[in-house]
Design a protein around this motif. Structure first.
Motif, PDB file in Angstrom:
ATOM      1  N   ARG A 662      69.141  15.042  -0.726  1.00  0.00           N
ATOM      2  CA  ARG A 662      69.128  15.746   0.585  1.00  0.00           C
ATOM      3  C   ARG A 662      68.740  17.034   0.601  1.00  0.00           C
ATOM      4  NH1 ARG A 662      70.947  13.981   5.430  1.00  0.00           N
ATOM      5  NH2 ARG A 662      71.926  12.036   4.468  1.00  0.00           N
ATOM      6  N   LEU A 663      67.727  17.132   1.732  1.00  0.00           N
ATOM      7  CA  LEU A 663      67.402  18.465   1.865  1.00  0.00           C
ATOM      8  C   LEU A 663      67.557  19.059   3.359  1.00  0.00           C
ATOM      9  CD1 LEU A 663      63.741  17.971  -0.120  1.00  0.00           C
ATOM     10  CD2 LEU A 663      65.935  18.978  -0.950  1.00  0.00           C
ATOM     11  N   HIS A 668      64.168  21.208  14.464  1.00  0.00           N
ATOM     12  CA  HIS A 668      63.282  20.627  15.624  1.00  0.00           C
ATOM     13  C   HIS A 668      62.452  19.919  15.439  1.00  0.00           C
ATOM     14  CE1 HIS A 668      60.569  23.842  14.080  1.00  0.00           C
ATOM     15  NE2 HIS A 668      59.661  23.239  14.322  1.00  0.00           N
ATOM     16  N   ILE A 669      62.383  19.358  14.280  1.00  0.00           N
ATOM     17  CA  ILE A 669      61.323  18.288  13.843  1.00  0.00           C
ATOM     18  C   ILE A 669      61.959  17.133  13.417  1.00  0.00           C
ATOM     19  CG2 ILE A 669      59.735  17.697  11.888  1.00  0.00           C
ATOM     20  CD1 ILE A 669      59.319  20.721  11.596  1.00  0.00           C
ATOM     21  N   PRO A 670      62.105  15.945  14.368  1.00  0.00           N
ATOM     22  CA  PRO A 670      62.566  14.789  14.205  1.00  0.00           C
ATOM     23  C   PRO A 670      62.353  14.011  12.913  1.00  0.00           C
ATOM     24  CG  PRO A 670      60.927  14.509  15.803  1.00  0.00           C
ATOM     25  CD  PRO A 670      60.835  15.886  15.313  1.00  0.00           C
ATOM     26  N   ALA A 671      61.134  13.948  12.457  1.00  0.00           N
ATOM     27  CA  ALA A 671      60.857  12.961  11.295  1.00  0.00           C
ATOM     28  C   ALA A 671      59.794  13.787  10.326  1.00  0.00           C
ATOM     29  CB  ALA A 671      60.352  11.789  11.761  1.00  0.00           C
ATOM     30  N   VAL A 694      60.748   9.783   7.277  1.00  0.00           N
ATOM     31  CA  VAL A 694      61.960   9.891   6.917  1.00  0.00           C
ATOM     32  C   VAL A 694      62.477  10.699   8.340  1.00  0.00           C
ATOM     33  CG1 VAL A 694      63.537  11.228   5.421  1.00  0.00           C
ATOM     34  CG2 VAL A 694      61.426   9.938   4.399  1.00  0.00           C
ATOM     35  N   LYS A 695      63.489  10.084   8.690  1.00  0.00           N
ATOM     36  CA  LYS A 695      64.005  10.596   9.914  1.00  0.00           C
ATOM     37  C   LYS A 695      65.055  11.888   9.709  1.00  0.00           C
ATOM     38  CE  LYS A 695      63.756   6.516  12.831  1.00  0.00           C
ATOM     39  NZ  LYS A 695      64.524   5.551  13.803  1.00  0.00           N
ATOM     40  N   ALA A 696      64.950  13.027  10.375  1.00  0.00           N
ATOM     41  CA  ALA A 696      65.996  13.998  10.080  1.00  0.00           C
ATOM     42  C   ALA A 696      67.428  13.598  10.711  1.00  0.00           C
ATOM     43  CB  ALA A 696      65.581  15.441  10.883  1.00  0.00           C
ATOM     44  N   GLU A 697      68.319  14.173  10.176  1.00  0.00           N
ATOM     45  CA  GLU A 697      69.828  13.724  10.788  1.00  0.00           C
ATOM     46  C   GLU A 697      70.332  15.077  10.937  1.00  0.00           C
ATOM     47  OE1 GLU A 697      71.911  10.982   8.163  1.00  0.00           O
ATOM     48  OE2 GLU A 697      70.062  11.119   6.794  1.00  0.00           O
ATOM     49  N   SER A 707      68.917  17.856   8.043  1.00  0.00           N
ATOM     50  CA  SER A 707      68.552  17.406   6.739  1.00  0.00           C
ATOM     51  C   SER A 707      68.198  16.104   6.703  1.00  0.00           C
ATOM     52  CB  SER A 707      69.705  17.645   6.031  1.00  0.00           C
ATOM     53  OG  SER A 707      70.574  16.515   6.588  1.00  0.00           O
ATOM     54  N   ILE A 708      67.263  15.834   5.621  1.00  0.00           N
ATOM     55  CA  ILE A 708      66.687  14.513   5.237  1.00  0.00           C
ATOM     56  C   ILE A 708      67.113  13.854   3.986  1.00  0.00           C
ATOM     57  CG2 ILE A 708      64.454  14.839   6.773  1.00  0.00           C
ATOM     58  CD1 ILE A 708      62.855  15.531   4.221  1.00  0.00           C
TER      59      ILE A 708
END
Length: 724
Positions: A662-663, A668-671, A694-697, A707-708
């Motif tokens: 996890r990073l 504001h960036i969804p993926a 990779v979708k951001a959560e 994070s992703i």
């Protein structure tokens, strides 16, 4: 007395004795031609034989009111018909007062047009003007293949207090070989190559060659674009090479057929040439220069070298050269003790002797020496259209105690170890280059923490000196620390994590180039891939991961030839790169080719991604995501373009796959999508990739609101950017 001085080459004004002069009874014409059996003067259509007065001197008195325009008929002592020629001693000086004034002031920025051998038309006659700075000489003559290497009949005149000697020799054309025969203060003679020669014989021969350039450039579009180029905020990816061994046996014209295509295919923006100036000893790689104004004849003529630069420019590739103003060798036909006394070197032997290389250091406090070097920098940029100078061994110039023990050096007037003369020279050189050559960059190889290497010269630093004015500095600290880190087994890297992150503490102190140069792959240091630990697969994986980390790190990158395809042997100037490892029949050709494919992709993505270069020198262009994951051997950071668009670089320097790593990312960036992965199979990796975006959560991590979770391949670097 005058006769003796003339015959022994110790006369400061041979034109006062030779040539035509008014005298009782008319005009006396006196000629010094040791190789003649008879001399006849032709004036106003009348031929008059000169009297042989011995020792090659001939004279006659003509019943004329003033010196006429005349020519000579020379009957060779060896036999054969007389040859008609002009008398060099009937001409006025071919060097102007402004030139002499600028030379005396040390401010002649086009010095190569004033000193050396210059083909020209003077007083309506075509020939070559020979000029040389020899301030301690009692006399100077020019010897060459045009006078059977006997300079007795061609003494130069001293042009006042300038230390410059001059002679216009009619009929001498481009291609003639020559040297200066210098009468030293003690009356002995030394035969010297021209310090300003634009062309030389091919080593081991060392005569200078008269050169007249007729090259027609075809890089107008490149030069126009370059003038508006801002290097710190533009992509710069440099391929360093040694021209003599890149493809052993090729000359400059042949290199021009192969090198531009190769470099362009790999996507590098620039090449950096190890010193192309003339040098007598090949294994010095050009770092012991004797012909500062001449491209090495090993590669062909000066026109051939211009053709190579032109071809690179037309392929869209900039050309940098290694420039060596720190020292010069002691060859007794070159610069050392040039006119019988310290001339280019410091007069104090303790200051002149370079302690490491068996060479001599320049006297930067002497204005004529500074002028010689500043003009030389301009010469390569203006005459050869070079786009930058990487200045070698700057630290050895800056410090009076460089490689010297206690008691072997004298402090400066303030009691310090800095060399103010060298500082002033470097400031002047950089100012001149940036003023006269828009778009050209200068790069310092400076291995200490000198304050302000790339700072403007009018900004005073902690040292009390202004900035040196370079455009870039090699980041030797980054190179050393990162290579030491990568040389460790992954199980030990956790205890040395600072070696891979420490460079960001000072990353914006200067404008940096990240160098993996020839110095790192010779003399027992091993090739880059073999600095890495583990078996062959692991070494290549480390190599690829390191390149990915390097290309994403703030600073421009430089890679030496052979490392782009992970050759296993150290570089040898006798053999060059191991191209055979790429041959289809070689068992590991795919492994080496995969690394080369990766370098091509690194450059392609790098050039297309402003986040990796647009804010290279601004702290706001970088942000750590994870700098403290020592146990994991992971580092991750963000790079930002001027418009804020980001790129993530994450390196896993452990030998294990890390699932769901996890990073924290900008919220504001969804993926995010992989744009580069050094573990891809096409590069020789294991194929552990994040194939889908990779979708951001909305899970805060690393101080960020989102994070992703990534799969990190072992010994690999990934780049990700927002999914479009």
């Amino acid at each position: 007395m005058e006769r003796d001085r003339l015959l022994t080459g110790a006369h400061h004004d041979p034109h006062a004795v030779l040539g035509a002069h008014t005298a009782p009874g008319g005009v006396v014409i006196r000629v010094l031609r040791p190789a003649a059996r008879a001399v006849t003067v032709v004036a106003a259509g009348v031929r008059t034989a000169l009297k042989d007065t011995g020792d090659g001197l001939f004279e006659v008195v003509l019943p004329l009111p003033e010196p006429p325009r005349y020519r000579l008929l020379i009957a060779p002592a060896a036999g054969g018909p007389p040859r008609e020629s002009e008398d060099p001693y009937r001409f006025l000086p071919a060097l102007g007062e402004l030139d002499l004034h600028l030379i005396a002031e040390g401010r002649h920025e086009r010095l190569w047009e004033a000193l050396g051998a210059r083909v020209m038309t003077h007083q309506g006659v075509r020939g070559t003007r020979f000029t040389v700075w020899a301030p301690h000489a009692r006399g100077v003559r020019v010897a060459g293949d045009f006078n059977d290497w006997d300079g007795t009949g061609h003494p130069l005149r001293s042009l006042g207090a300038s230390g410059v000697w001059e002679l216009f020799v009619p009929s001498v054309r481009a291609g003639a070989r020559y040297k200066f025969d210098i009468c030293r203060p003690d009356g002995s003679h030394t035969l010297r190559a021209d310090p300003m020669a634009r062309r030389t014989e091919c080593p081991p021969a060392n005569a200078s060659v008269v050169h007249e350039s007729r090259y027609r450039w075809g890089d107008e579009r490149w030069m126009a674009r370059r003038a508006g180029h801002a290097a710190p905020s533009a992509p710069m990816s440099v391929y360093e090479l040694h021209l003599g061994s890149w493809r052993p046996g090729l000359n400059a014209r042949e290199l021009a057929e192969q090198l531009p295509a190769y470099v362009r295919d790999l996507g590098f923006t620039h090449v950096e040439l190890m010193p192309p100036a003339e040098h007598p000893y090949g294994p010095s790689w050009g770092y012991q220069v004797t012909g500062f104004y001449a491209p090495t004849a090993r590669l062909g003529s000066p026109e051939d070298f211009k053709h190579l630069v032109d071809a690179l420019h037309r392929a869209g590739i900039g050309v940098l050269m290694d420039w060596v103003p720190a020292h010069f060798p002691k060859d007794d036909w070159a610069l050392a003790c040039f006119d019988g006394a310290p001339c280019y070197e410091h007069p104090d032997p303790a200051r002149a002797e370079h302690p490491d290389w068996g060479t001599l250091e320049f006297d930067y406090g002497r204005r004529e020496v500074r002028n010689f070097l500043v003009a030389n920098a301009l010469y390569w940029c203006e005459e050869y259209h070079l786009d930058g100078l990487r200045v070698d061994a700057v630290a050895s110039m800056l410090y009076l105690d460089y490689s010297r023990a206690e008691g072997e050096w004298t402090p400066n007037e303030h009691g310090g170890r800095e060399n103010p003369d060298a500082v002033a020279f470097l400031q002047e050189m950089n100012a001149a280059v940036y003023r006269r050559c828009p778009g050209v960059v200068t790069i310092a190889e400076e291995s200490t923490a000198w304050d302000g290497v790339t700072r403007a010269t009018d900004r005073i630093g902690e040292s009390g000196f202004g900035g040196l004015g370079f455009g870039f500095k090699w980041n030797m600290g980054w190179m050393h620390d990162s290579l030491v880190y990568l040389s460790r087994d992954p199980v030990h890297r956790a205890y040395h994590h600072h070696e891979i992150t420490f460079s960001m503490v000072y990353a914006y102190a200067e404008n940096y180039v990240l160098p993996i140069s020839h110095d790192e792959v010779v003399h027992g240091k091993r090739a880059l891939v073999n600095k890495m630990p583990g078996d062959w697969w692991q070494r290549r994986a480390n190599h690829r991961a390191y390149l990915g980390f390097m290309w994403a790190h703030p600073g421009k990158q430089l890679l030496f030839m052979g490392q782009e395809f992970a050759q296993g042997a150290e570089w040898s100037e006798a053999e060059g790169p191991q191209w055979w490892t790429l041959d289809p029949g070689y068992a590991a050709a795919g492994d080496h080719g995969g690394v080369r494919d990766l370098v091509r992709e690194l450059n392609t993505v790098y050039r297309a991604t402003p986040a990796l270069w647009e804010r290279d020198t601004e702290p706001s262009g970088f942000a750590w995501i994870e700098a403290g994951a020592a146990v994991d051997n992971v580092v991750a950071h963000l790079r930002f373009a001027a418009d804020g668009s980001p790129l993530i670089s994450v390196s896993n320097f452990s030998a294990v796959v890390r699932e769901g790593y996890r990073l924290g990312v900008p919220g504001h960036i969804p993926a995010w999508s992989e744009v580069l992965n050094t573990d891809e199979r096409r590069y020789g990796g294991g194929g552990v990739v994040n194939s889908e975006p990779v979708k951001a959560e909305a899970l805060p991590w690393h101080g960020r609101e989102s994070s992703i979770a990534l799969t990190l391949p072992p010994l690999a670097t990934l780049w990700l950017r927002p999914t479009s």
